[in-house]
Design a protein around this motif. Structure first.
Motif, PDB file in Angstrom:
ATOM      1  N   CYS A  21      45.529  -1.820  -6.563  1.00  0.00           N
ATOM      2  CA  CYS A  21      44.896  -1.194  -7.727  1.00  0.00           C
ATOM      3  C   CYS A  21      45.746   0.022  -8.079  1.00  0.00           C
ATOM      4  O   CYS A  21      45.768   0.999  -7.320  1.00  0.00           O
ATOM      5  N   VAL A  22      46.428  -0.069  -9.206  1.00  0.00           N
ATOM      6  CA  VAL A  22      47.294   1.020  -9.654  1.00  0.00           C
ATOM      7  C   VAL A  22      46.566   1.820 -10.721  1.00  0.00           C
ATOM      8  O   VAL A  22      46.035   1.255 -11.678  1.00  0.00           O
ATOM      9  N   ALA A  23      46.568   3.137 -10.563  1.00  0.00           N
ATOM     10  CA  ALA A  23      45.859   4.011 -11.491  1.00  0.00           C
ATOM     11  C   ALA A  23      46.841   4.831 -12.311  1.00  0.00           C
ATOM     12  O   ALA A  23      47.932   5.160 -11.856  1.00  0.00           O
ATOM     13  N   SER A  24      46.419   5.169 -13.512  1.00  0.00           N
ATOM     14  CA  SER A  24      47.227   6.025 -14.370  1.00  0.00           C
ATOM     15  C   SER A  24      46.306   6.814 -15.287  1.00  0.00           C
ATOM     16  O   SER A  24      45.141   6.460 -15.476  1.00  0.00           O
ATOM     17  N   GLY A  25      46.826   7.881 -15.821  1.00  0.00           N
ATOM     18  CA  GLY A  25      46.120   8.594 -16.870  1.00  0.00           C
ATOM     19  C   GLY A  25      45.454   9.892 -16.463  1.00  0.00           C
ATOM     20  O   GLY A  25      45.309  10.775 -17.275  1.00  0.00           O
ATOM     21  N   ARG A  26      44.997   9.992 -15.237  1.00  0.00           N
ATOM     22  CA  ARG A  26      44.352  11.223 -14.779  1.00  0.00           C
ATOM     23  C   ARG A  26      44.811  11.493 -13.359  1.00  0.00           C
ATOM     24  O   ARG A  26      45.624  10.760 -12.815  1.00  0.00           O
ATOM     25  N   THR A  27      44.324  12.553 -12.779  1.00  0.00           N
ATOM     26  CA  THR A  27      44.734  12.895 -11.422  1.00  0.00           C
ATOM     27  C   THR A  27      44.101  11.922 -10.438  1.00  0.00           C
ATOM     28  O   THR A  27      42.910  12.014 -10.128  1.00  0.00           O
ATOM     29  N   PHE A  28      44.918  11.022  -9.945  1.00  0.00           N
ATOM     30  CA  PHE A  28      44.434   9.954  -9.066  1.00  0.00           C
ATOM     31  C   PHE A  28      43.733  10.518  -7.844  1.00  0.00           C
ATOM     32  O   PHE A  28      42.696   9.999  -7.417  1.00  0.00           O
ATOM     33  N   SER A  29      44.281  11.566  -7.276  1.00  0.00           N
ATOM     34  CA  SER A  29      43.742  12.097  -6.019  1.00  0.00           C
ATOM     35  C   SER A  29      42.362  12.742  -6.185  1.00  0.00           C
ATOM     36  O   SER A  29      41.733  13.105  -5.206  1.00  0.00           O
ATOM     37  N   ASP A  30      41.879  12.877  -7.396  1.00  0.00           N
ATOM     38  CA  ASP A  30      40.541  13.426  -7.637  1.00  0.00           C
ATOM     39  C   ASP A  30      39.441  12.381  -7.494  1.00  0.00           C
ATOM     40  O   ASP A  30      38.252  12.720  -7.521  1.00  0.00           O
ATOM     41  N   TYR A  31      39.822  11.116  -7.356  1.00  0.00           N
ATOM     42  CA  TYR A  31      38.854  10.024  -7.419  1.00  0.00           C
ATOM     43  C   TYR A  31      38.761   9.232  -6.128  1.00  0.00           C
ATOM     44  O   TYR A  31      39.777   8.957  -5.477  1.00  0.00           O
ATOM     45  N   ALA A  32      37.531   8.854  -5.801  1.00  0.00           N
ATOM     46  CA  ALA A  32      37.327   7.783  -4.832  1.00  0.00           C
ATOM     47  C   ALA A  32      37.577   6.467  -5.562  1.00  0.00           C
ATOM     48  O   ALA A  32      37.283   6.342  -6.751  1.00  0.00           O
ATOM     49  N   ILE A  33      38.128   5.498  -4.831  1.00  0.00           N
ATOM     50  CA  ILE A  33      38.407   4.187  -5.411  1.00  0.00           C
ATOM     51  C   ILE A  33      37.669   3.129  -4.612  1.00  0.00           C
ATOM     52  O   ILE A  33      37.804   3.054  -3.383  1.00  0.00           O
ATOM     53  N   GLY A  34      36.908   2.327  -5.324  1.00  0.00           N
ATOM     54  CA  GLY A  34      36.150   1.267  -4.666  1.00  0.00           C
ATOM     55  C   GLY A  34      36.575  -0.100  -5.159  1.00  0.00           C
ATOM     56  O   GLY A  34      37.197  -0.246  -6.216  1.00  0.00           O
ATOM     57  N   TRP A  35      36.251  -1.096  -4.354  1.00  0.00           N
ATOM     58  CA  TRP A  35      36.437  -2.494  -4.726  1.00  0.00           C
ATOM     59  C   TRP A  35      35.063  -3.169  -4.771  1.00  0.00           C
ATOM     60  O   TRP A  35      34.251  -2.988  -3.863  1.00  0.00           O
ATOM     61  N   PHE A  36      34.877  -3.950  -5.812  1.00  0.00           N
ATOM     62  CA  PHE A  36      33.699  -4.777  -5.971  1.00  0.00           C
ATOM     63  C   PHE A  36      34.164  -6.203  -6.220  1.00  0.00           C
ATOM     64  O   PHE A  36      35.309  -6.427  -6.586  1.00  0.00           O
ATOM     65  N   ARG A  37      33.262  -7.149  -6.054  1.00  0.00           N
ATOM     66  CA  ARG A  37      33.606  -8.530  -6.379  1.00  0.00           C
ATOM     67  C   ARG A  37      32.401  -9.202  -7.021  1.00  0.00           C
ATOM     68  O   ARG A  37      31.258  -8.807  -6.807  1.00  0.00           O
ATOM     69  N   ARG A  70      45.000   4.040   0.730  1.00  0.00           N
ATOM     70  CA  ARG A  70      45.474   4.579  -0.540  1.00  0.00           C
ATOM     71  C   ARG A  70      46.767   5.345  -0.332  1.00  0.00           C
ATOM     72  O   ARG A  70      46.987   5.946   0.726  1.00  0.00           O
ATOM     73  N   ASP A  71      47.596   5.310  -1.365  1.00  0.00           N
ATOM     74  CA  ASP A  71      48.851   6.036  -1.384  1.00  0.00           C
ATOM     75  C   ASP A  71      48.800   6.905  -2.636  1.00  0.00           C
ATOM     76  O   ASP A  71      49.064   6.429  -3.741  1.00  0.00           O
ATOM     77  N   ASN A  72      48.456   8.160  -2.464  1.00  0.00           N
ATOM     78  CA  ASN A  72      48.294   9.037  -3.620  1.00  0.00           C
ATOM     79  C   ASN A  72      49.606   9.263  -4.363  1.00  0.00           C
ATOM     80  O   ASN A  72      49.609   9.447  -5.579  1.00  0.00           O
ATOM     81  N   ALA A  73      50.721   9.232  -3.645  1.00  0.00           N
ATOM     82  CA  ALA A  73      52.025   9.419  -4.298  1.00  0.00           C
ATOM     83  C   ALA A  73      52.319   8.271  -5.260  1.00  0.00           C
ATOM     84  O   ALA A  73      52.966   8.466  -6.290  1.00  0.00           O
ATOM     85  N   LYS A  74      51.843   7.080  -4.912  1.00  0.00           N
ATOM     86  CA  LYS A  74      52.058   5.905  -5.758  1.00  0.00           C
ATOM     87  C   LYS A  74      50.848   5.602  -6.640  1.00  0.00           C
ATOM     88  O   LYS A  74      50.837   4.588  -7.345  1.00  0.00           O
ATOM     89  N   THR A  75      49.835   6.444  -6.567  1.00  0.00           N
ATOM     90  CA  THR A  75      48.568   6.258  -7.302  1.00  0.00           C
ATOM     91  C   THR A  75      48.057   4.826  -7.156  1.00  0.00           C
ATOM     92  O   THR A  75      47.625   4.186  -8.133  1.00  0.00           O
ATOM     93  N   THR A  76      48.071   4.357  -5.917  1.00  0.00           N
ATOM     94  CA  THR A  76      47.712   2.959  -5.654  1.00  0.00           C
ATOM     95  C   THR A  76      46.762   2.884  -4.465  1.00  0.00           C
ATOM     96  O   THR A  76      46.927   3.605  -3.478  1.00  0.00           O
ATOM     97  N   VAL A  77      45.791   2.001  -4.592  1.00  0.00           N
ATOM     98  CA  VAL A  77      44.905   1.655  -3.486  1.00  0.00           C
ATOM     99  C   VAL A  77      45.149   0.197  -3.136  1.00  0.00           C
ATOM    100  O   VAL A  77      45.289  -0.648  -4.037  1.00  0.00           O
TER     101      VAL A  77
END
Length: 122
Positions: A21-37, A70-77
């Motif tokens: 899950c790649v994020a863009s647009g805001r400060t990634f490290s400010d957010y928890a990231i979840g997965w749903f299905r 998560r890798d905050n440097a890559k804004t990826t979970v």
């Protein structure tokens, strides 16, 4: 924040997949990231969440088989899924929450990605 999920595919039971899950647009490290299905004909269900500092919370169905990181440097979970079962089949969505460790309630998530299909055959 914009979220882009990828990595889904078709595997046999017992196989593995790694979702991203790649994020863009805001400060990634400010957010928890979840997965749903969401499986066909069923409601969307929580899988796992990682807090902005790396804390995690897993659904019982994911414990011992899935691992989130998560890798905050890559804004990826990443979601590493092992020992997959047919009941893991569904569209997997990543979502971002301002709540520190947002847990299973989808109402706590502010942004959602488009989903990636996971199909596990028996």
């Amino acid at each position: 924040v914009q979220l882009q999920a990828s990595g889904g595919g078709s595997v046999q039971a017992g196989g593995s997949l790694r979702l991203s899950c790649v994020a863009s647009g805001r400060t990634f490290s400010d957010y928890a990231i979840g997965w749903f299905r969401q499986a066909p004909g069923k409601e969307r269900e929580f899988v796992v969440v990682v807090s902005r500092t790396g804390g995690t919370y897993y659904a019982d169905s994911a414990k011992g088989r899935f691992a989130i990181s998560r890798d905050n440097a890559k804004t990826t979970v990443y979601l590493q899924m092992n020992s997959l079962k047919p009941e893991d089949t569904g569209v997997y969505y990543c979502a971002a929450s301002r709540v520190y460790l947002s847990g299973p309630s989808s109402s706590l998530y502010d942004f959602w990605g488009q989903g990636t299909q996971v199909t596990v055959s028996s």
